[in-house]
Motif scaffolding. Structure first.
Motif, PDB file in Angstrom:
ATOM      1  N   PRO A 146      28.319 -37.024 -11.714  1.00 37.30           N
ATOM      2  CA  PRO A 146      29.030 -37.812 -12.721  1.00 37.30           C
ATOM      3  C   PRO A 146      28.612 -37.479 -14.143  1.00 37.30           C
ATOM      4  O   PRO A 146      29.352 -37.717 -15.083  1.00 37.30           O
TER       5      PRO A 146
ATOM      6  N   SER B 287      33.795 -29.629 -18.392  1.00 37.10           N
ATOM      7  CA  SER B 287      34.541 -29.143 -17.243  1.00 37.10           C
ATOM      8  C   SER B 287      35.124 -27.764 -17.493  1.00 37.10           C
ATOM      9  O   SER B 287      35.683 -27.156 -16.607  1.00 37.10           O
TER      10      SER B 287
ATOM     11  N   THR C  68      36.287 -33.486 -21.530  1.00 38.99           N
ATOM     12  CA  THR C  68      34.921 -33.621 -21.061  1.00 38.99           C
ATOM     13  C   THR C  68      34.605 -35.105 -20.955  1.00 38.99           C
ATOM     14  O   THR C  68      35.437 -35.965 -21.278  1.00 38.99           O
ATOM     15  N   LYS C  69      33.403 -35.392 -20.527  1.00 38.08           N
ATOM     16  CA  LYS C  69      32.983 -36.784 -20.385  1.00 38.08           C
ATOM     17  C   LYS C  69      33.118 -37.549 -21.696  1.00 38.08           C
ATOM     18  O   LYS C  69      33.464 -38.731 -21.719  1.00 38.08           O
ATOM     19  N   ASP C  70      32.850 -36.883 -22.796  1.00 36.52           N
ATOM     20  CA  ASP C  70      32.834 -37.545 -24.095  1.00 36.52           C
ATOM     21  C   ASP C  70      34.028 -37.208 -24.978  1.00 36.52           C
ATOM     22  O   ASP C  70      34.101 -37.656 -26.124  1.00 36.52           O
TER      23      ASP C  70
ATOM     24  N   ARG D  29      37.043 -36.864 -13.528  1.00 37.57           N
ATOM     25  CA  ARG D  29      37.263 -38.298 -13.339  1.00 37.57           C
ATOM     26  C   ARG D  29      36.487 -38.747 -12.104  1.00 37.57           C
ATOM     27  O   ARG D  29      36.250 -37.960 -11.178  1.00 37.57           O
ATOM     28  N   GLU D  30      36.086 -40.023 -12.079  1.00 33.75           N
ATOM     29  CA  GLU D  30      35.379 -40.526 -10.905  1.00 33.75           C
ATOM     30  C   GLU D  30      36.311 -40.485  -9.696  1.00 33.75           C
ATOM     31  O   GLU D  30      37.492 -40.822  -9.789  1.00 33.75           O
TER      32      GLU D  30
ATOM     33  N   ASN E  21      32.304 -37.231  -9.148  1.00 34.63           N
ATOM     34  CA  ASN E  21      33.509 -36.857  -9.878  1.00 34.63           C
ATOM     35  C   ASN E  21      34.331 -35.833  -9.125  1.00 34.63           C
ATOM     36  O   ASN E  21      33.821 -35.099  -8.265  1.00 34.63           O
TER      37      ASN E  21
END
Length: 228
Positions: A66, A71, A135-137, A154-155, A188
């Motif tokens: 996670p 990515s 990306t995550k952020d 994504r989760e 993820n």
């Protein structure tokens, strides 16, 4: 019209019959592709919040950490993700939507008639749309020509007790536990999400859906294909 090289199928196939939605998944248990960049986890097809749109979501590469900071290095530039749409119930694709990574972006083509049906594909690059891979952020969503696009981690939304499933197959367990253990919780997947106006996907077969006879049905499936 410029076209890419051919692709050959290597990925699993997720299938959805779209009157509203029905789901099938591979999720790390197909020996030929498990753990590869072409491993399909889930495929979802449903009506959008705007009821004039369809949404298609293809997830690949399960069990990612996670905390994955980016990515861009995970989507594979040699893997084409192709959403196939059968609008006359002959179980052959009449329209395709294709997605492939280039650099830090995901590029999309279609919906359009495929150059060929079956296990090989070409990409017609005359009507290109793209979104920067999130990306995550840094979450990016692009809107163009009435369509919306997203690509990034994504989760994992899929609930499955994978270890108990394997125990049942091995004959060491008699059934699933209640509650079961969600093997994919907190991990993820890489998601490719496309929202498309229904007007761009003509056809559909009415009268065959027992729950909504007047609602047209489309057969929809996703493939992961690698360049040859």
């Amino acid at each position: 019209m410029k076209k890419s090289k051919f692709f050959a199928v290597i990925g699993g196939i997720g299938v959805a019959a779209l009157s509203i939605f029905l789901i099938s998944a591979d999720h790390i248990d197909a020996p030929a592709v498990a753990g590869t960049t072409a491993d399909i986890t889930d495929f979802y097809a449903f009506q959008g919040e705007n009821n004039g749109n369809f949404v298609f979501a293809a997830n690949v590469q399960g069990l990612l950490a996670p905390g994955q900071p980016t990515s861009q290095a995970v989507f594979d530039e040699t893997v084409l993700v192709e959403i196939n749409i059968d609008n006359n119930n002959d179980l052959k694709e009449d329209l395709v939507i294709q997605a492939i990574k280039r650099g830090d972006s995901m590029y999309f083509f279609g919906p359009s008639a495929p150059a060929m049906q079956g296990l090989e594909s070409t990409i017609a690059t005359s009507a290109r749309r793209s979104v920067k891979i999130s990306t995550k952020d840094d979450v990016q969503i692009t809107e163009k020509d009435g369509m919306k696009f997203f690509a990034g981690p994504r989760e994992d939304p899929f609930f499955f007790d994978f270890n108990q499933y394997n125990a049942i197959l091995a004959g060491t367990a008699g059934g699933f536990n209640n509650p079961g253990a969600d093997t994919f919780a907190g991990t993820n997947v890489l998601s490719i999400v496309i929202e498309v106006p229904k007007s761009m996907i003509p056809g559909g077969v009415a009268g065959v859906n027992p729950f909504a006879p007047n609602t047209p049905i489309y057969n929809v499936w996703v493939e992961a294909k690698r360049k040859i």
